[in-house]
Write a protein that holds these residues in place. Structure first.
Motif, PDB file in Angstrom:
ATOM      1  N   GLU A   7      39.639  64.665  76.904  1.00 30.93           N
ATOM      2  CA  GLU A   7      39.063  66.012  76.979  1.00 30.93           C
ATOM      3  C   GLU A   7      39.177  66.718  75.630  1.00 30.93           C
ATOM      4  O   GLU A   7      38.241  67.394  75.196  1.00 30.93           O
ATOM      5  N   THR A   8      40.333  66.560  74.978  1.00 31.41           N
ATOM      6  CA  THR A   8      40.504  67.192  73.661  1.00 31.41           C
ATOM      7  C   THR A   8      39.466  66.660  72.684  1.00 31.41           C
ATOM      8  O   THR A   8      38.847  67.415  71.937  1.00 31.41           O
ATOM      9  N   GLN A   9      39.276  65.313  72.728  1.00 31.35           N
ATOM     10  CA  GLN A   9      38.309  64.704  71.820  1.00 31.35           C
ATOM     11  C   GLN A   9      36.910  65.262  72.075  1.00 31.35           C
ATOM     12  O   GLN A   9      36.170  65.609  71.159  1.00 31.35           O
ATOM     13  N   LEU A  10      36.566  65.359  73.370  1.00 32.89           N
ATOM     14  CA  LEU A  10      35.251  65.861  73.736  1.00 32.89           C
ATOM     15  C   LEU A  10      35.058  67.299  73.271  1.00 32.89           C
ATOM     16  O   LEU A  10      34.024  67.653  72.703  1.00 32.89           O
ATOM     17  N   ASN A  11      36.093  68.137  73.506  1.00 37.10           N
ATOM     18  CA  ASN A  11      35.969  69.534  73.119  1.00 37.10           C
ATOM     19  C   ASN A  11      35.848  69.690  71.614  1.00 37.10           C
ATOM     20  O   ASN A  11      35.109  70.549  71.127  1.00 37.10           O
ATOM     21  N   ARG A  12      36.583  68.839  70.886  1.00 38.85           N
ATOM     22  CA  ARG A  12      36.512  68.907  69.424  1.00 38.85           C
ATOM     23  C   ARG A  12      35.090  68.596  68.963  1.00 38.85           C
ATOM     24  O   ARG A  12      34.503  69.291  68.132  1.00 38.85           O
ATOM     25  N   GLU A  14      32.398  68.811  70.696  1.00 38.18           N
ATOM     26  CA  GLU A  14      31.493  69.855  71.169  1.00 38.18           C
ATOM     27  C   GLU A  14      31.505  71.042  70.218  1.00 38.18           C
ATOM     28  O   GLU A  14      30.452  71.574  69.851  1.00 38.18           O
ATOM     29  N   ASN A  15      32.717  71.436  69.810  1.00 37.88           N
ATOM     30  CA  ASN A  15      32.847  72.542  68.850  1.00 37.88           C
ATOM     31  C   ASN A  15      32.119  72.232  67.560  1.00 37.88           C
ATOM     32  O   ASN A  15      31.421  73.068  66.991  1.00 37.88           O
ATOM     33  N   GLU A  26      26.782  61.418  69.059  1.00 41.34           N
ATOM     34  CA  GLU A  26      28.103  60.939  69.483  1.00 41.34           C
ATOM     35  C   GLU A  26      28.569  61.758  70.681  1.00 41.34           C
ATOM     36  O   GLU A  26      29.122  61.220  71.639  1.00 41.34           O
ATOM     37  N   TYR A  27      28.352  63.082  70.588  1.00 43.49           N
ATOM     38  CA  TYR A  27      28.755  63.967  71.684  1.00 43.49           C
ATOM     39  C   TYR A  27      28.075  63.570  72.988  1.00 43.49           C
ATOM     40  O   TYR A  27      28.716  63.406  74.030  1.00 43.49           O
ATOM     41  N   ARG A  37      30.393  67.028  83.346  1.00 40.48           N
ATOM     42  CA  ARG A  37      29.229  67.871  83.637  1.00 40.48           C
ATOM     43  C   ARG A  37      29.188  69.005  82.622  1.00 40.48           C
ATOM     44  O   ARG A  37      29.836  70.018  82.800  1.00 40.48           O
ATOM     45  N   ARG A  38      28.443  68.808  81.534  1.00 38.83           N
ATOM     46  CA  ARG A  38      28.333  69.865  80.516  1.00 38.83           C
ATOM     47  C   ARG A  38      26.863  70.131  80.279  1.00 38.83           C
ATOM     48  O   ARG A  38      26.351  70.019  79.180  1.00 38.83           O
ATOM     49  N   SER A  39      26.169  70.482  81.370  1.00 39.25           N
ATOM     50  CA  SER A  39      24.705  70.439  81.322  1.00 39.25           C
ATOM     51  C   SER A  39      24.081  71.363  80.295  1.00 39.25           C
ATOM     52  O   SER A  39      23.098  71.012  79.669  1.00 39.25           O
ATOM     53  N   GLU A  40      24.657  72.573  80.121  1.00 36.58           N
ATOM     54  CA  GLU A  40      24.036  73.487  79.154  1.00 36.58           C
ATOM     55  C   GLU A  40      24.059  72.912  77.751  1.00 36.58           C
ATOM     56  O   GLU A  40      23.073  72.969  77.018  1.00 36.58           O
ATOM     57  N   LYS A  41      25.215  72.348  77.368  1.00 38.66           N
ATOM     58  CA  LYS A  41      25.337  71.797  76.014  1.00 38.66           C
ATOM     59  C   LYS A  41      24.445  70.570  75.851  1.00 38.66           C
ATOM     60  O   LYS A  41      23.788  70.383  74.827  1.00 38.66           O
ATOM     61  N   VAL A  42      24.452  69.710  76.901  1.00 37.85           N
ATOM     62  CA  VAL A  42      23.630  68.492  76.834  1.00 37.85           C
ATOM     63  C   VAL A  42      22.171  68.878  76.669  1.00 37.85           C
ATOM     64  O   VAL A  42      21.443  68.307  75.847  1.00 37.85           O
ATOM     65  N   LEU A  43      21.745  69.866  77.446  1.00 36.35           N
ATOM     66  CA  LEU A  43      20.353  70.298  77.373  1.00 36.35           C
ATOM     67  C   LEU A  43      20.024  70.772  75.966  1.00 36.35           C
ATOM     68  O   LEU A  43      19.048  70.341  75.351  1.00 36.35           O
ATOM     69  N   LYS A  44      20.888  71.646  75.461  1.00 39.45           N
ATOM     70  CA  LYS A  44      20.625  72.246  74.131  1.00 39.45           C
ATOM     71  C   LYS A  44      20.560  71.174  73.046  1.00 39.45           C
ATOM     72  O   LYS A  44      19.579  71.052  72.313  1.00 39.45           O
ATOM     73  N   HIS A  45      21.627  70.370  72.985  1.00 39.80           N
ATOM     74  CA  HIS A  45      21.701  69.418  71.871  1.00 39.80           C
ATOM     75  C   HIS A  45      20.784  68.217  72.080  1.00 39.80           C
ATOM     76  O   HIS A  45      20.230  67.675  71.124  1.00 39.80           O
TER      77      HIS A  45
END
Lengths: 302, 204
Positions: A7-12, A14-15, A26-27, A37-45
């Protein structure tokens, strides 16, 4: 299920992507791998890659995986036009594909056209009766419409065939908990602990359910599973440490006068209390006074 | 109608915290604790603050018990009590006060017999941008004499109101700036105790 490190890796990542530091692909791959489930970020990026012809073509055949990922994320964010467009592109590229058929059925779900979606899934299942994802969509649809008992039935049937699906057992346990059917939830966690005995999350959840059920035997077992959680997590799990204190206090209330329980119980409880106080002193010192009083009151009642 | 005839008034920060918490976890039920006191005139329950509690495993006791102990310990030193409970349902079309919420409400009544339960009104939340709604987008439930939870109808009696009439304007502003990202609940605290469930500095 995701570990803290993951989770830390993912959040890093994502930031990093959020702040324009690159690494979007990579994200997106990591999100896919961890099934979060990070749909907003996935959609955007995801969209920003798909809308850039250079970046899109550099993906090669991974382009289609991205279309699928963005389609699902778009549905989760109710951006149905984007979802439709992505699905159309995939349908054009793979005209006979069942996988695209599943996406099209999901789109019907996202629109709220339950009956049409049900028909679509039913016909897909005729050709591939062992498609786990479709079976699970039906459970999801029942849940979304508020037919929880139907969802439970479907999920139980699913588990008769696919009994190694841990996510499904977890989902069923959580549905039972939400209905306060704690005995049934306990059974699900027992299945999970049997098949994956070194996953601390299951021990913790099982202990929580048993504590909620109450009664001397359940409390004693809960305490054992809080202890095994502490064991499996190297003493770092705050919830399990609190659990020990709560259990000991509750057990002593129920067994007033039986000195054997008291001696054994209070040792573990005072150890847990010490670890909690040390941790709070280090990482949340402004909350330490309340913690100390709380632990005192729990020990006093034991 | 509740038998106690009390009015319930919620301060802006308490109100906004609860709605932002719900928005941070749109795919699950969330709950929270209402903090406050009875007015000196004994006719109003003033909800001065709130603590967002959980976004997972809401019906499990251990986390609820620990959070209540710690929350009560903290606020009683400030002369405030636990005065109620907030709940937001998992599904947007579910507008009923479910069994879990009622049970937890009953539990809270042990701390404060006139506890109120607030249920997020999902439809009003959805429509907030366009509707220019000025009243709280929550429903108040209180216990009647037979200890059943009854909805307090929103009528001219104004039994449930926002302390600051422009609270929804401020809320919309925070929604636009995605302020919910900064909300910490008790779940987050239990996962990482360095996260502060008091949310100091959230509204700075």
């Amino acid at each position: 299920m995701v570990t803290k490190t993951e989770e830390t890796q993912l959040n890093r990542l994502e930031n990093q992507v959020d702040n324009g530091g690159g690494g979007a692909w990579e994200y997106l791959c990591l999100v896919r791998k961890l099934k979060v489930r990070r749909s907003e970020k996935v959609l955007k990026h995801g969209l920003s890659i798909l809308n850039d012809p250079k970046q899109r073509s550099s993906l090669g055949s991974d382009e289609w995986t991205l279309y699928e990922q963005v389609a699902v994320a778009a549905m989760d964010c109710q951006c149905l036009d984007v979802a439709k467009d992505c699905t159309k592109v995939l349908r054009k590229r793979f005209p006979e594909s069942k996988r695209v058929g599943r996406l099209e059925a999901m789109l019907l779900e996202a629109k709220g056209s339950w009956e049409l979606a049900e028909k679509a899934y039913a016909s897909l299942l005729e050709d591939s009766p062992l498609d786990q994802a479709i079976h699970k969509r039906r459970v999801a649809m029942a849940k979304a419409q508020g037919n929880i008992s139907v969802a439970i039935d479907w999920l139980n049937k699913y588990l008769e065939t696919f009994m190694a699906d841990h996510d499904a057992w977890r989902e069923l346990a959580e549905i039972y908990v939400s209905l306060q059917m704690y005995k049934q939830a306990a059974f699900c966690y027992e299945e999970l602990i049997l098949s994956q005995p070194t996953v601390p999350l299951y021990h913790l959840a099982y202990a929580d359910v048993l504590y909620t059920l109450g009664g001397l035997e359940n409390l004693q077992t809960a305490k054992k599973y809080y202890a095994s959680t502490i064991d499996l997590t190297g003493g770092k799990n705050t919830r399990a440490l609190f659990g020990i204190c709560l259990c000991t206090s509750a057990i002593t209330q129920l067994t007033k006068g039986k000195s054997k329980e008291e001696k054994e119980g209070s040792q573990l409880q005072s150890l847990a209390a010490k670890v909690l106080e040390k941790d709070y002193k280090q990482r949340a010192p402004d909350k330490l006074p309340q913690l100390t009083t709380a632990l005192k009151s729990l020990t006093l009642s034991s | 109608m509740g038998s106690n005839g009390l009015r319930y008034e919620i301060a802006q920060n308490a109100y906004i915290k609860l709605v932002l918490h719900s928005l941070k976890h749109p795919t699950s039920a969330v709950n929270g604790i209402l903090i406050g006191r009875i007015s000196p005139s004994n006719d109003v329950v003033e909800i001065a603050d709130s603590v967002p509690l959980f976004h997972s495993h809401i019906p499990l006791l251990p986390q609820l018990e620990i959070s209540l102990i710690l929350i009560e310990e903290y606020f009683s030193a400030k002369g405030l009590n636990i005065v109620g409970y907030f709940h937001a349902n998992e599904r947007s079309d579910d507008s009923e006060l479910g069994g879990v919420a009622k049970n937890i409400g009953d539990h809270i009544c042990r701390y404060f017999p006139q506890a109120g339960v607030l249920l997020l009104d999902n439809k009003k939340l959805d429509a907030l941008k366009k509707s220019k709604e000025r009243s709280a987008i929550m429903q108040l439930y209180v216990r009647d004499t037979s200890k059943n939870w009854k909805l307090v109808p929103s009528d001219a009696n104004n039994r449930f109101s926002l302390k600051e009439p422009s609270a929804n304007v401020v809320l919309l502003d925070y929604i636009a700036s995605e302020k919910w990202n900064g909300i910490v609940d008790f779940d987050d605290h239990l996962d990482d105790i360095s996260k502060d469930w008091l949310n100091p500095g959230l509204f700075n």
